[in-house]
Design a protein around this motif. Structure first.
Motif, PDB file in Angstrom:
ATOM      1  N   ILE A   1      -0.965  -1.001   1.481  1.00  0.00           N
ATOM      2  CA  ILE A   1      -1.886  -0.910   0.750  1.00  0.00           C
ATOM      3  C   ILE A   1      -3.052  -1.380   1.605  1.00  0.00           C
ATOM      4  O   ILE A   1      -3.054  -3.081   2.291  1.00  0.00           O
ATOM      5  CB  ILE A   1      -1.286  -2.353  -0.170  1.00  0.00           C
ATOM      6  CG1 ILE A   1      -0.726  -1.603  -1.141  1.00  0.00           C
ATOM      7  CG2 ILE A   1      -3.111  -3.181  -0.758  1.00  0.00           C
ATOM      8  CD1 ILE A   1      -0.729  -0.561  -2.094  1.00  0.00           C
TER       9      ILE A   1
ATOM     10  N   TYR B   1     -10.306   5.786  -9.447  1.00  0.00           N
ATOM     11  CA  TYR B   1      -9.355   5.003  -9.828  1.00  0.00           C
ATOM     12  C   TYR B   1     -10.292   4.319 -10.753  1.00  0.00           C
ATOM     13  O   TYR B   1      -9.681   3.534 -11.514  1.00  0.00           O
ATOM     14  CB  TYR B   1      -9.448   4.199  -8.833  1.00  0.00           C
ATOM     15  CG  TYR B   1      -8.419   4.431  -6.941  1.00  0.00           C
ATOM     16  CD1 TYR B   1      -7.019   4.707  -7.644  1.00  0.00           C
ATOM     17  CD2 TYR B   1      -8.720   4.832  -6.035  1.00  0.00           C
ATOM     18  CE1 TYR B   1      -6.515   5.015  -6.430  1.00  0.00           C
ATOM     19  CE2 TYR B   1      -7.788   4.866  -5.154  1.00  0.00           C
ATOM     20  CZ  TYR B   1      -6.402   4.983  -5.007  1.00  0.00           C
ATOM     21  OH  TYR B   1      -5.929   5.598  -4.393  1.00  0.00           O
TER      22      TYR B   1
ATOM     23  N   ASP C   1       0.515   1.222  -5.692  1.00  0.00           N
ATOM     24  CA  ASP C   1      -0.543   1.557  -5.655  1.00  0.00           C
ATOM     25  C   ASP C   1      -0.712   1.262  -7.346  1.00  0.00           C
ATOM     26  O   ASP C   1      -1.541   0.847  -7.968  1.00  0.00           O
ATOM     27  CB  ASP C   1      -1.398   2.180  -4.947  1.00  0.00           C
ATOM     28  CG  ASP C   1      -0.723   3.827  -5.546  1.00  0.00           C
ATOM     29  OD1 ASP C   1       0.287   4.191  -5.590  1.00  0.00           O
ATOM     30  OD2 ASP C   1      -1.670   4.962  -4.856  1.00  0.00           O
TER      31      ASP C   1
ATOM     32  N   PHE D   1      -8.737  -0.566  -0.327  1.00  0.00           N
ATOM     33  CA  PHE D   1      -7.682  -0.177  -1.623  1.00  0.00           C
ATOM     34  C   PHE D   1      -7.701  -1.661  -2.794  1.00  0.00           C
ATOM     35  O   PHE D   1      -8.107  -2.183  -3.249  1.00  0.00           O
ATOM     36  CB  PHE D   1      -6.361  -0.427  -1.507  1.00  0.00           C
ATOM     37  CG  PHE D   1      -6.134   0.250  -3.017  1.00  0.00           C
ATOM     38  CD1 PHE D   1      -6.385   1.926  -3.780  1.00  0.00           C
ATOM     39  CD2 PHE D   1      -4.813  -0.507  -3.166  1.00  0.00           C
ATOM     40  CE1 PHE D   1      -5.697   2.240  -5.247  1.00  0.00           C
ATOM     41  CE2 PHE D   1      -4.037   0.129  -4.587  1.00  0.00           C
ATOM     42  CZ  PHE D   1      -4.708   0.808  -5.963  1.00  0.00           C
TER      43      PHE D   1
ATOM     44  N   LEU E   1      -9.801  -2.879  -6.657  1.00  0.00           N
ATOM     45  CA  LEU E   1      -8.750  -3.527  -7.607  1.00  0.00           C
ATOM     46  C   LEU E   1      -9.450  -4.526  -7.966  1.00  0.00           C
ATOM     47  O   LEU E   1     -10.029  -4.703  -9.187  1.00  0.00           O
ATOM     48  CB  LEU E   1      -6.797  -4.312  -7.297  1.00  0.00           C
ATOM     49  CG  LEU E   1      -6.382  -3.045  -6.557  1.00  0.00           C
ATOM     50  CD1 LEU E   1      -5.102  -4.002  -6.317  1.00  0.00           C
ATOM     51  CD2 LEU E   1      -5.689  -2.120  -7.566  1.00  0.00           C
TER      52      LEU E   1
END
Length: 446
Positions: free
Chosen positions: A55, A354, A3, A59, A63
């Motif tokens: 994943i 994140y 990740d 997620f 991204l």
């Protein structure tokens, strides 16, 4: 581990795309965000083999959101390069357009880029330092935003009055004595502000369509016409002589450290304020910051402007989680991509953590890349046929406007350009053209 590797890859790709959007006038990061949003399902499908490695689809969407954030941060760094090297006026009119142009005409274009990079990176550090204090003041504990929201129209009106009252242009057509030239400057600034506002009220009812199916935001041709095209045309008409640029590798050592720290701090606070109040832009934030600074050199004006720009870009992401409001095209796209968990306890939401990774990494990469590309531009720029470059840039903007918004968008661009010429001709601040946003928003709150 995978990740973190994916975060680094998407961040680097976002920074690289941000370089392209920053260097090519007319290609705005908001348009990129809309395109990414419309193709997000395709990107998830392409990345589906990663599901077998743990994943998740959520997620991957994070991204994509981080990629957009990286593009916007990189853009806020790198757009100083075309701003500095393209669209410079003649030397005698440089002060009424951009401080970076006055340095360019002295052969110090790289210095302007280095100062801008310093202001932008300093703003990221200030925003990081203020992360928890801002959450405590604006968010649930003190809930300052609730107080501001209840009196938003008065806040906006106060900002407008401050912008117009602090206009320093002197119009001497009717005489050069007494207070008359200053009063005329304020009156003409008010005229530009109101005219831009009327223009904004009219165009927000337009329904533009792209001939090739792209997103068609009406603000794209409007803002390009108000701020970008007039400067380029002015440069084309006046035909400035650009001297060979000086390259000094230790140029940051000659920057006034105390003044720069003040510029970064005031610019960052103004940028955070811009991200909090709807309708404000970095142009307005720069006016507020410069009034707080009072007297300032061209160099410190560049630092302040860049700090406002990057701080606003950074802070809109924070505001997405603190007040759950999207204050930019990028954060609107991010909100549509991922679920926004309000930051209502001491522990940050995972989504914000994140995105902070993307913000910090993209800021560090963009700082060094801006210095490198700025030096490259400065070394080669004097050999480039400047007039042809300006013409190419104008054609490029027009092509992009037609591709995104059609022929009607081109009409909006031409109309906005005629309004955008007024501040240049009379020497008033171009930030008054932000009436295009402020007047419709004030009317909405009223």
């Amino acid at each position: 581990m995978l990740d973190l590797l994916l975060i680094a890859v998407f961040c680097v790709l976002g920074v690289l795309l941000g370089i392209i959007t920053g260097l090519l006038p007319g290609l705005h990061v908001n348009n990129v965000a809309l395109i990414m949003l419309s193709t997000s399902s395709t990107i998830v499908a392409v990345c589906s083999p990663l599901f077998s490695y743990g994943i998740s689809e959520q997620f991957i969407l994070t991204l994509i959101a981080g990629f957009m954030i990286s593009v916007s941060i990189s853009h806020s760094f790198h757009d100083t390069i075309p701003t500095t090297f393209i669209g410079a006026p003649q030397e005698e009119t440089a002060l009424s357009v951009l401080p970076a142009h006055s340095l360019l005409l002295k052969g110090e274009g790289y210095k302007a880029v280095a100062l801008s990079a310093l202001g932008s990176y300093g703003a990221i550090l200030v925003c990081l330092a203020f992360l928890y204090p801002l959450w405590f003041i604006i968010g649930p504990p003190l809930a300052l935003y609730t107080i501001i929201q209840e009196s938003m129209v008065w806040v906006l009106l106060a900002i407008v009055i401050l912008m117009l009252a602090t206009e320093k242009a002197r119009i001497t057509d009717l005489g050069n004595s007494g207070k008359l030239p200053s009063i005329l400057g304020m009156l003409f600034a008010s005229f530009v502000f109101v005219l831009s506002g009327i223009f904004g009220i009219l165009i927000f009812d337009f329904h533009l369509t792209s001939p090739i199916g792209l997103p068609a935001p009406v603000l794209f041709p409007a803002l390009a016409g108000l701020f970008g095209v007039p400067t380029l045309l002015n440069s084309l008409f006046t035909k400035p002589v650009i001297p060979e640029q000086k390259i000094e590798p230790l140029i940051q050592n000659r920057i006034e450290k105390k003044s720069s720290l003040i510029s970064i701090f005031t610019g960052s606070i103004a940028g955070i304020f811009v991200s909090l109040v709807p309708g404000l832009t970095t142009a307005t934030g720069t006016v507020l910051a410069m009034n707080a600074r009072q007297k300032s050199s061209h160099e410190q004006t560049i630092v302040t402007l860049s700090a406002v720009n990057t701080a606003a870009t950074f802070s809109v992401t924070m505001m997405l989680f603190i007040i759950v409001r999207a204050r930019s095209g990028v954060t609107l796209a991010v909100r549509d991509l991922i679920a926004i968990e309000p930051w209502d306890s001491f522990v940050m939401p995972m989504g914000l953590i994140y995105l902070l990774m993307f913000l910090i990494l993209s800021g560090a990469l963009s700082y060094f890349l801006t210095l490198y590309l700025g030096k490259l531009f400065a070394k080669k720029f004097h050999a480039i046929p400047y007039q042809k470059l300006v013409v190419f840039t104008l054609i490029f903007i027009c092509i992009f406007v037609v591709l995104f918004t059609g022929i009607l968008g081109l009409i909006v661009l031409l109309t906005a350009t005629s309004i955008g010429f007024l501040p240049i001709c009379w020497g008033v601040r171009r930030s008054h053209c932000m009436g295009i946003l402020l007047i419709p928003i004030i009317l909405y709150f009223l």
